[in-house]
Design an enzyme around this catalytic site. Structure first.
Site: not given
Ligand code: IPE
Ligand code: IPE
Ligand code: MG
Length: 239
Positions: A23-24, A28, A36, A68, A71, A195
């Site tokens: 995540d993140g 980043w 993004r 997920s 997502n 999650s």
């Molecule tokens: C969890 O991250 C899923 C993945 C890293 C693939 P999310 O960014 O989707 O989770 P939430 O929405 O913060 O719980």
């Molecule tokens: C994790 O990064 C990757 C996926 C969930 C696809 P994020 O896209 O959730 O990144 P943040 O949490 O918004 O920074």
């Molecule tokens: Mg995230």
């Protein structure tokens, strides 16, 4: 490279199965004023080095959460971008993973993906199925609850009598059948939740949360997580 570095020797107890919620990526990118999707690109580029690093520690299984079932609620542009990146990465990275003896699996609902990425994943699984190195399970379109429901549906459809359903049998109907339980579950990006990841398999995992955003999660961070794991006391309800 086999795990004979001084660091490997220093870590007394290594996990068998490491799972990571990557995540993140979005934050980043935003931190640097980038779209993004650039964060997702950097995130995808970080996958192979981290698998290779875990392989060097001789960890047997790594499971990475990439997308997920929730997502799909993201903007269409971001989803399409992610799917494009996935296909591109599979093309580029799978031959390298294969060369290293890594076995690739997928967990989640593969049949719901578009033909392109679906085929790329199927090819990766087929190509690497006899490899004996680290098992890399790729969680894409994965949800822990739907996994449990899929298992229940399958068990009922097969007419298995209730008295035959125990933990071992149930386990064998999960996407992760034949994988060991998760020993260490890492989440990058600072959120303190799972999650919908590996709800059954992580029942007794050790959890490691870090503020570090996934694209910045490097070998040093892996080492920190492994050292933290080696210092935990697992009791599994005993004393
Ligand atoms: C969890 O991250 C899923 C993945 C890293 C693939 P999310 O960014 O989707 O989770 P939430 O929405 O913060 O719980
Ligand atoms: C994790 O990064 C990757 C996926 C969930 C696809 P994020 O896209 O959730 O990144 P943040 O949490 O918004 O920074
Ligand atoms: Mg995230």
């Amino acid at each position: 490279m086999i795990g004979t570095s001084p660091t490997t020797k220093r870590i007394a107890l290594l996990p068998n199965h490491v799972a990571i919620i990557m995540d993140g990526n979005g934050r980043w990118a935003e931190k640097q004023g980038l779209p993004r999707l650039e964060g997702h690109r950097a995130g995808v580029e970080n996958i192979r080095p981290i698998i290779e690093c875990l392989d060097e520690y001789r960890i047997r299984c790594v499971t990475l959460y990439a997308f997920s079932t929730e997502n799909w609620d993201r903007p269409e542009d971001e989803i399409n971008g992610l799917l494009y990146l996935l296909e591109e990465a599979l093309d580029k990275e799978v031959p390298k993973l294969h060369k290293r003896g890594i076995r690739i699996r997928h967990i989640g609902r593969l049949e719901e993906l578009a033909a392109g990425p679906q085929l790329a994943i199927r090819k990766a699984i087929e190509l690497t199925k006899n490899n004996t190195g680290i098992t890399f399970s790729f969680a894409f379109n994965y949800g822990g609850r739907i996994e449990i429901l899929d298992a229940v549906r399958c068990i009922i459809a097969k007419g298995i009598p209730p008295e035959n359903i125990d933990e071992n049998l149930f386990n064998s109907y999960l996407y992760t059948a034949s994988l060991p339980n998760v020993d260490l579950l890492i989440r990058t990006g600072g959120e303190l939740r799972i999650s919908n990841f590996l709800l059954w398999q992580a029942a007794y995992s050790e959890y490691y949360f870090t503020e570090v955003l996934w694209p910045d999660f490097d070998r040093k961070e892996v080492e920190k997580a492994l050292i933290a794991y080696s210092q935990r006391q697992r009791r599994f309800g005993g004393l």
